[in-house]
Design an enzyme around this catalytic site. Structure first.
Site, PDB file in Angstrom:
ATOM      1  N   PRO A 109       0.784  -1.227   0.000  1.00  0.00           N
ATOM      2  CA  PRO A 109       0.000   0.000   0.000  1.00  0.00           C
ATOM      3  C   PRO A 109       0.820   1.283   0.000  1.00  0.00           C
ATOM      4  CG  PRO A 109      -0.190  -1.157   2.097  1.00  0.00           C
ATOM      5  CD  PRO A 109       0.470  -2.088   1.141  1.00  0.00           C
ATOM      6  N   ASN A 110       0.348   2.212  -0.784  1.00  0.00           N
ATOM      7  CA  ASN A 110       0.887   3.583  -0.879  1.00  0.00           C
ATOM      8  C   ASN A 110       2.221   3.681  -1.617  1.00  0.00           C
ATOM      9  OD1 ASN A 110      -1.274   4.861   0.626  1.00  0.00           O
ATOM     10  ND2 ASN A 110      -0.459   3.771   2.388  1.00  0.00           N
ATOM     11  N   ARG A 167       5.232  11.038  -1.871  1.00  0.00           N
ATOM     12  CA  ARG A 167       5.335  10.825  -0.421  1.00  0.00           C
ATOM     13  C   ARG A 167       6.527  11.614   0.128  1.00  0.00           C
ATOM     14  NH1 ARG A 167       4.486   4.567   1.116  1.00  0.00           N
ATOM     15  NH2 ARG A 167       4.000   5.485   3.151  1.00  0.00           N
ATOM     16  N   TYR A 177      11.325   8.666   1.604  1.00  0.00           N
ATOM     17  CA  TYR A 177      11.096   7.817   0.426  1.00  0.00           C
ATOM     18  C   TYR A 177      11.744   8.321  -0.862  1.00  0.00           C
ATOM     19  CZ  TYR A 177       7.654   6.022   3.707  1.00  0.00           C
ATOM     20  OH  TYR A 177       7.045   5.500   4.814  1.00  0.00           O
ATOM     21  N   ASN A 223       8.249  -5.230  -0.552  1.00  0.00           N
ATOM     22  CA  ASN A 223       8.060  -4.106   0.355  1.00  0.00           C
ATOM     23  C   ASN A 223       6.574  -4.085   0.678  1.00  0.00           C
ATOM     24  OD1 ASN A 223       7.827  -1.744   1.743  1.00  0.00           O
ATOM     25  ND2 ASN A 223       8.982  -0.486   0.292  1.00  0.00           N
ATOM     26  N   ALA A 253       2.965  -0.503   5.013  1.00  0.00           N
ATOM     27  CA  ALA A 253       2.491  -0.534   6.402  1.00  0.00           C
ATOM     28  C   ALA A 253       1.995  -1.918   6.823  1.00  0.00           C
ATOM     29  CB  ALA A 253       1.377   0.500   6.600  1.00  0.00           C
ATOM     30  N   HIS A 304       3.842  -4.112   9.406  1.00  0.00           N
ATOM     31  CA  HIS A 304       3.790  -3.938  10.855  1.00  0.00           C
ATOM     32  C   HIS A 304       2.625  -4.647  11.529  1.00  0.00           C
ATOM     33  CE1 HIS A 304       6.779  -1.105   9.660  1.00  0.00           C
ATOM     34  NE2 HIS A 304       5.921  -0.322   9.037  1.00  0.00           N
ATOM     35  N   ASP A 319       1.392 -15.240   7.210  1.00  0.00           N
ATOM     36  CA  ASP A 319       0.959 -16.635   7.021  1.00  0.00           C
ATOM     37  C   ASP A 319       1.066 -17.054   5.558  1.00  0.00           C
ATOM     38  OD1 ASP A 319       0.473 -17.025   9.683  1.00  0.00           O
ATOM     39  OD2 ASP A 319      -1.717 -16.894   9.546  1.00  0.00           O
ATOM     40  N   GLU A 337      12.521  -9.269   2.543  1.00  0.00           N
ATOM     41  CA  GLU A 337      11.754  -8.098   2.988  1.00  0.00           C
ATOM     42  C   GLU A 337      12.595  -6.831   2.788  1.00  0.00           C
ATOM     43  OE1 GLU A 337      10.997  -8.199   7.210  1.00  0.00           O
ATOM     44  OE2 GLU A 337      10.223  -6.139   7.212  1.00  0.00           O
ATOM     45  N   HIS A 349      12.693  -2.339   2.681  1.00  0.00           N
ATOM     46  CA  HIS A 349      12.078  -1.038   2.973  1.00  0.00           C
ATOM     47  C   HIS A 349      12.989   0.070   2.480  1.00  0.00           C
ATOM     48  CE1 HIS A 349       9.158  -3.053   5.489  1.00  0.00           C
ATOM     49  NE2 HIS A 349      10.159  -3.769   5.970  1.00  0.00           N
ATOM     50  N   LEU A 350      12.397   1.096   1.919  1.00  0.00           N
ATOM     51  CA  LEU A 350      13.179   2.250   1.472  1.00  0.00           C
ATOM     52  C   LEU A 350      13.798   2.972   2.668  1.00  0.00           C
ATOM     53  CD1 LEU A 350      10.413   3.377  -0.963  1.00  0.00           C
ATOM     54  CD2 LEU A 350      12.743   2.977  -1.741  1.00  0.00           C
ATOM     55  N   SER A 351      12.970   3.205   3.684  1.00  0.00           N
ATOM     56  CA  SER A 351      13.433   3.957   4.864  1.00  0.00           C
ATOM     57  C   SER A 351      13.974   2.996   5.918  1.00  0.00           C
ATOM     58  CB  SER A 351      12.267   4.769   5.448  1.00  0.00           C
ATOM     59  OG  SER A 351      11.268   3.897   5.953  1.00  0.00           O
ATOM     60  N   ARG A 373      12.489   5.079  13.066  1.00  0.00           N
ATOM     61  CA  ARG A 373      11.278   5.905  12.912  1.00  0.00           C
ATOM     62  C   ARG A 373      10.333   5.650  14.095  1.00  0.00           C
ATOM     63  NH1 ARG A 373       9.062   5.454   6.967  1.00  0.00           N
ATOM     64  NH2 ARG A 373       7.835   7.214   7.769  1.00  0.00           N
ATOM     65  N   ARG A 387       6.649   1.286  13.579  1.00  0.00           N
ATOM     66  CA  ARG A 387       7.365   0.841  12.377  1.00  0.00           C
ATOM     67  C   ARG A 387       8.548  -0.077  12.709  1.00  0.00           C
ATOM     68  NH1 ARG A 387       5.200   4.079   8.209  1.00  0.00           N
ATOM     69  NH2 ARG A 387       4.648   6.118   9.027  1.00  0.00           N
TER      70      ARG A 387
HETATM   71  C1  DQA Z   1       8.069   1.373   4.098  1.00  0.00           C
HETATM   72  C2  DQA Z   1       8.022   1.681   5.588  1.00  0.00           C
HETATM   73  C3  DQA Z   1       6.623   1.471   6.148  1.00  0.00           C
HETATM   74  O1  DQA Z   1       6.609   1.776   7.538  1.00  0.00           O
HETATM   75  C4  DQA Z   1       5.648   2.402   5.453  1.00  0.00           C
HETATM   76  O2  DQA Z   1       4.347   2.167   5.930  1.00  0.00           O
HETATM   77  C5  DQA Z   1       5.714   2.304   3.977  1.00  0.00           C
HETATM   78  C6  DQA Z   1       7.008   2.140   3.331  1.00  0.00           C
HETATM   79  C7  DQA Z   1       9.437   1.718   3.476  1.00  0.00           C
HETATM   80  O3  DQA Z   1       9.664   1.355   2.332  1.00  0.00           O
HETATM   81  O4  DQA Z   1      10.259   2.385   4.117  1.00  0.00           O
HETATM   82  O5  DQA Z   1       4.708   2.444   3.285  1.00  0.00           O
HETATM   83  O6  DQA Z   1       7.852  -0.019   3.925  1.00  0.00           O
END
Ligand code: DQA
Length: 145
Positions: free
Chosen positions: A9-10, A17, A22, A71, A74, A77, A84, A95, A97-99, A104, A108
């Site tokens: 998502p997002n 963003r 990001y 990725n 959210a 979390h 599962d 797994e 993540h950009l950040s 944070r 997170r």
């Molecule tokens: C994220 C970190 C998550 O906490 C956040 O909800 C995202 C992006 C990252 O790529 O840093 O949507 O997964």
């Protein structure tokens, strides 16, 4: 080698963003960068804002891909359902993540999917995906030995 890259998502909103976390590039830019970095790999890119669609994609990945770089946004979390789904397929999942989720907000810092992934890479921006792909390559070539 066939690798599926899943963005949750997002992540379709990259470029709009918060650039502090990001960067300024769009998801298409990031996907192009991944493709160009590994010309020998056959990538499939999938993004969804829906938990069930991500779960369906994970189930369908069995036998189809050598690995998945994910990725989960959210969902990372709190989605036990995605955890599962990863657990019940035979495809290794890295797994990413950009950040740096560990520096944070507290919510997170917790990943409910990391226990079922082969590794977690966070905080390298788009290079987190590159390291995720390397993790998959390592795992796949190790198993071929
Ligand atoms: C994220 C970190 C998550 O906490 C956040 O909800 C995202 C992006 C990252 O790529 O840093 O949507 O997964």
């Amino acid at each position: 080698m066939d690798i599926l890259v899943i963005n949750g998502p997002n992540l379709n909103m990259l470029g709009k963003r918060d650039p502090k976390h990001y960067g300024t590039e769009t998801l298409d830019d990031v996907n192009e960068y991944i493709k160009k970095s590994f010309p020998e790999i056959n990538f499939t890119f999938f993004q969804s804002n829906h938990e069930g669609a991500i779960i369906d994609m994970l189930h369908a990945a069995n036998g189809k891909y050598d690995g998945i770089v994910m990725n989960a946004g959210a969902y990372t979390h709190y989605s036990y359902a995605i955890a599962d789904a990863i657990d019940c397929i035979d495809v290794p999942v890295a797994e990413v993540h950009l950040s740096n989720i560990h520096e944070r907000e507290d919510f997170r810092k917790v990943s409910v999917i990391s226990a079922v992934c082969i590794g977690q890479i966070a905080g390298l921006g788009k290079n987190s995906y590159i390291e995720g792909v390397k993790l998959i390559i390592e795992r796949v070539t190790e198993n071929d030995k």
